[in-house]
Design a protein around this motif. Structure first.
Motif, PDB file in Angstrom:
ATOM      1  N   LEU A 166      72.329 -12.598  92.329  1.00  0.00           N
ATOM      2  CA  LEU A 166      72.181 -12.405  93.766  1.00  0.00           C
ATOM      3  C   LEU A 166      71.918 -10.934  94.094  1.00  0.00           C
ATOM      4  O   LEU A 166      71.120 -10.619  94.981  1.00  0.00           O
ATOM      5  CB  LEU A 166      73.435 -12.895  94.489  1.00  0.00           C
ATOM      6  N   ARG A 167      72.595 -10.031  93.396  1.00  0.00           N
ATOM      7  CA  ARG A 167      72.386  -8.609  93.645  1.00  0.00           C
ATOM      8  C   ARG A 167      70.964  -8.172  93.295  1.00  0.00           C
ATOM      9  O   ARG A 167      70.360  -7.360  93.987  1.00  0.00           O
ATOM     10  CB  ARG A 167      73.390  -7.783  92.846  1.00  0.00           C
ATOM     11  N   ASN A 168      70.444  -8.717  92.206  1.00  0.00           N
ATOM     12  CA  ASN A 168      69.100  -8.357  91.762  1.00  0.00           C
ATOM     13  C   ASN A 168      68.021  -9.220  92.398  1.00  0.00           C
ATOM     14  O   ASN A 168      66.832  -9.028  92.101  1.00  0.00           O
ATOM     15  CB  ASN A 168      69.001  -8.484  90.232  1.00  0.00           C
ATOM     16  N   GLN A 169      68.442 -10.173  93.245  1.00  0.00           N
ATOM     17  CA  GLN A 169      67.522 -11.113  93.885  1.00  0.00           C
ATOM     18  C   GLN A 169      66.627 -11.786  92.849  1.00  0.00           C
ATOM     19  O   GLN A 169      65.408 -11.889  92.992  1.00  0.00           O
ATOM     20  CB  GLN A 169      66.681 -10.394  94.945  1.00  0.00           C
ATOM     21  N   ASN A 170      67.274 -12.269  91.788  1.00  0.00           N
ATOM     22  CA  ASN A 170      66.581 -12.976  90.715  1.00  0.00           C
ATOM     23  C   ASN A 170      66.709 -14.473  90.963  1.00  0.00           C
ATOM     24  O   ASN A 170      67.782 -15.046  90.789  1.00  0.00           O
ATOM     25  CB  ASN A 170      67.179 -12.599  89.362  1.00  0.00           C
ATOM     26  N   TYR A 171      65.612 -15.108  91.358  1.00  0.00           N
ATOM     27  CA  TYR A 171      65.639 -16.518  91.706  1.00  0.00           C
ATOM     28  C   TYR A 171      64.802 -17.350  90.734  1.00  0.00           C
ATOM     29  O   TYR A 171      64.183 -18.335  91.109  1.00  0.00           O
ATOM     30  CB  TYR A 171      65.132 -16.710  93.141  1.00  0.00           C
ATOM     31  N   GLU A 172      64.792 -16.926  89.468  1.00  0.00           N
ATOM     32  CA  GLU A 172      64.048 -17.653  88.452  1.00  0.00           C
ATOM     33  C   GLU A 172      64.743 -18.980  88.131  1.00  0.00           C
ATOM     34  O   GLU A 172      65.962 -19.026  87.989  1.00  0.00           O
ATOM     35  CB  GLU A 172      63.930 -16.814  87.177  1.00  0.00           C
ATOM     36  N   PRO A 173      63.977 -20.074  88.012  1.00  0.00           N
ATOM     37  CA  PRO A 173      64.592 -21.393  87.743  1.00  0.00           C
ATOM     38  C   PRO A 173      65.378 -21.435  86.442  1.00  0.00           C
ATOM     39  O   PRO A 173      66.376 -22.155  86.342  1.00  0.00           O
ATOM     40  CB  PRO A 173      63.380 -22.333  87.700  1.00  0.00           C
ATOM     41  N   GLN A 174      64.924 -20.689  85.397  1.00  0.00           N
ATOM     42  CA  GLN A 174      65.625 -20.757  84.118  1.00  0.00           C
ATOM     43  C   GLN A 174      67.049 -20.232  84.203  1.00  0.00           C
ATOM     44  O   GLN A 174      67.923 -20.650  83.435  1.00  0.00           O
ATOM     45  CB  GLN A 174      64.862 -19.998  83.024  1.00  0.00           C
ATOM     46  N   GLU A 175      67.303 -19.297  85.140  1.00  0.00           N
ATOM     47  CA  GLU A 175      68.657 -18.810  85.329  1.00  0.00           C
ATOM     48  C   GLU A 175      69.576 -19.937  85.808  1.00  0.00           C
ATOM     49  O   GLU A 175      70.725 -20.045  85.384  1.00  0.00           O
ATOM     50  CB  GLU A 175      68.664 -17.652  86.332  1.00  0.00           C
ATOM     51  N   MET A 176      69.057 -20.778  86.688  1.00  0.00           N
ATOM     52  CA  MET A 176      69.832 -21.912  87.170  1.00  0.00           C
ATOM     53  C   MET A 176      70.097 -22.912  86.050  1.00  0.00           C
ATOM     54  O   MET A 176      71.173 -23.502  85.971  1.00  0.00           O
ATOM     55  CB  MET A 176      69.079 -22.586  88.322  1.00  0.00           C
ATOM     56  N   VAL A 177      69.119 -23.098  85.178  1.00  0.00           N
ATOM     57  CA  VAL A 177      69.283 -24.042  84.070  1.00  0.00           C
ATOM     58  C   VAL A 177      70.396 -23.582  83.130  1.00  0.00           C
ATOM     59  O   VAL A 177      71.246 -24.373  82.703  1.00  0.00           O
ATOM     60  CB  VAL A 177      67.962 -24.211  83.300  1.00  0.00           C
ATOM     61  N   VAL A 178      70.404 -22.278  82.800  1.00  0.00           N
ATOM     62  CA  VAL A 178      71.438 -21.734  81.916  1.00  0.00           C
ATOM     63  C   VAL A 178      72.820 -21.923  82.533  1.00  0.00           C
ATOM     64  O   VAL A 178      73.774 -22.359  81.868  1.00  0.00           O
ATOM     65  CB  VAL A 178      71.162 -20.249  81.618  1.00  0.00           C
ATOM     66  N   THR A 179      72.941 -21.600  83.820  1.00  0.00           N
ATOM     67  CA  THR A 179      74.223 -21.758  84.504  1.00  0.00           C
ATOM     68  C   THR A 179      74.673 -23.211  84.521  1.00  0.00           C
ATOM     69  O   THR A 179      75.843 -23.521  84.258  1.00  0.00           O
ATOM     70  CB  THR A 179      74.121 -21.216  85.939  1.00  0.00           C
ATOM     71  N   THR A 180      73.745 -24.120  84.807  1.00  0.00           N
ATOM     72  CA  THR A 180      74.089 -25.539  84.895  1.00  0.00           C
ATOM     73  C   THR A 180      74.552 -26.092  83.547  1.00  0.00           C
ATOM     74  O   THR A 180      75.573 -26.787  83.460  1.00  0.00           O
ATOM     75  CB  THR A 180      72.884 -26.347  85.398  1.00  0.00           C
ATOM     76  N   LEU A 181      73.808 -25.784  82.475  1.00  0.00           N
ATOM     77  CA  LEU A 181      74.170 -26.289  81.151  1.00  0.00           C
ATOM     78  C   LEU A 181      75.529 -25.747  80.703  1.00  0.00           C
ATOM     79  O   LEU A 181      76.358 -26.484  80.146  1.00  0.00           O
ATOM     80  CB  LEU A 181      73.091 -25.912  80.133  1.00  0.00           C
ATOM     81  N   THR A 182      75.769 -24.460  80.951  1.00  0.00           N
ATOM     82  CA  THR A 182      77.051 -23.874  80.553  1.00  0.00           C
ATOM     83  C   THR A 182      78.193 -24.477  81.359  1.00  0.00           C
ATOM     84  O   THR A 182      79.287 -24.721  80.821  1.00  0.00           O
ATOM     85  CB  THR A 182      77.018 -22.354  80.734  1.00  0.00           C
ATOM     86  N   LEU A 183      77.966 -24.720  82.641  1.00  0.00           N
ATOM     87  CA  LEU A 183      78.997 -25.327  83.477  1.00  0.00           C
ATOM     88  C   LEU A 183      79.303 -26.752  83.021  1.00  0.00           C
ATOM     89  O   LEU A 183      80.468 -27.191  83.075  1.00  0.00           O
ATOM     90  CB  LEU A 183      78.552 -25.323  84.942  1.00  0.00           C
TER      91      LEU A 183
END
Length: 275
Positions: free
Chosen positions: A187-204
């Motif tokens: 959020l601080r870096n305003q990084n809205y790349e879809p792969q970031e969401m995928v990594v977070t989702t899989l780890t969660l």
């Protein structure tokens, strides 16, 4: 996906709590109370809880001041350089109060429980950020989780500092804090790349599975804590999904509530039965 517009002056009001470092000790205090209640610690006093909150705030502000001085393009570096005298004065006052409480109110035995998380935090600061950025972030998250568990372990009278290494929920909580830290950096870096969401989702998903399994097989005092951490994983996943819909810095300003809310729910649901 189009990122939100750059942060303006109107948005800065949302970040006041976070800029002054109050979001982290509030979250630590919530989890410290929740861990004590969920582990059925009935003799806890306010002293260790205040020590955890004060110590975490000092570490967070020292880290941000260092980044603001060393890195010219650090997050909100201008704010911290502008308010440097006031922050240093507050750091001295809170630091001295924390030390006084440690030596004359709570007891020096508490330091034994702070050695391990303190070592992990110091190790995260000496690792080269350009090579081990995620490792440093993970070490800080685990140290933060251990700090939150210090009051419960200290007043258990049966759990030594080394038990933090063998207690599953401590590691689960550290992983949850790590994922939240990655989300806040995004959020601080305003990084809205879809792969970031995928990594977070899989780890969660992996974290959720581990906590649910432990909530069935772990000792009784760990089970409710595992369930609470699983709730935190769900809250973080929901927040990650809707954060890009919030304007400006509002998502970043509300991010700490995502971590404090599960602890507050755990206190409300389980504390009356434990205390």
């Amino acid at each position: 996906m189009t990122p939100p517009t750059p942060t303006g002056k109107a948005d800065s009001r949302w970040l006041q709590l976070q800029l002054w470092g109050l979001d982290t000790p509030i979250t630590a205090l919530c989890w410290a109370i929740a861990c004590s209640a969920l582990m059925q610690i009935t003799m806890i006093t306010a002293g260790p809880l205040l020590l955890v909150a004060g110590g975490v705030w000092c570490m967070v502000m020292l880290q941000r001041l260092y980044s603001a001085i060393v890195q010219q393009n650090g997050w909100q570096a201008g704010f911290y350089r502008e308010h440097l005298p006031v922050i240093l004065l507050l750091l001295f006052a809170v630091g001295m109060a924390t030390l006084w409480m440690s030596f004359f109110y709570v007891g020096q035995t508490l330091f034994h429980y702070a050695i391990l998380p303190g070592f992990l935090f110091a190790l995260s600061r000496v690792l080269p950020r350009q090579w081990f950025a995620q490792v440093s972030l993970l070490l800080q998250a685990i140290a933060f989780a251990m700090f939150c568990c210090i009051p419960a372990f200290y007043f258990s009278f049966t759990l030594s500092p080394l038990h933090m290494l063998t207690t599953g929920p401590v590691w689960y909580l550290g992983m949850l804090f790590f994922l939240m830290a990655r989300e806040r950096e995004r959020l601080r870096n305003q990084n809205y790349e879809p792969q970031e969401m995928v990594v977070t989702t899989l780890t969660l998903i992996l974290l959720l599975g581990a906590t649910l399994i432990s909530s069935v097989t772990a000792p009784m005092f760990e089970r409710t804590l595992c369930v609470t951490i699983a709730i935190g994983a769900g809250c973080l996943q929901g927040f990650a999904r809707i954060s890009h819909l919030l304007p400006g810095n509002l998502a970043l300003a509300l991010s700490w509530l995502t971590m404090a809310l599960p602890a507050a729910l755990g206190i409300i649901l389980y504390a009356p039965h434990c205390w």
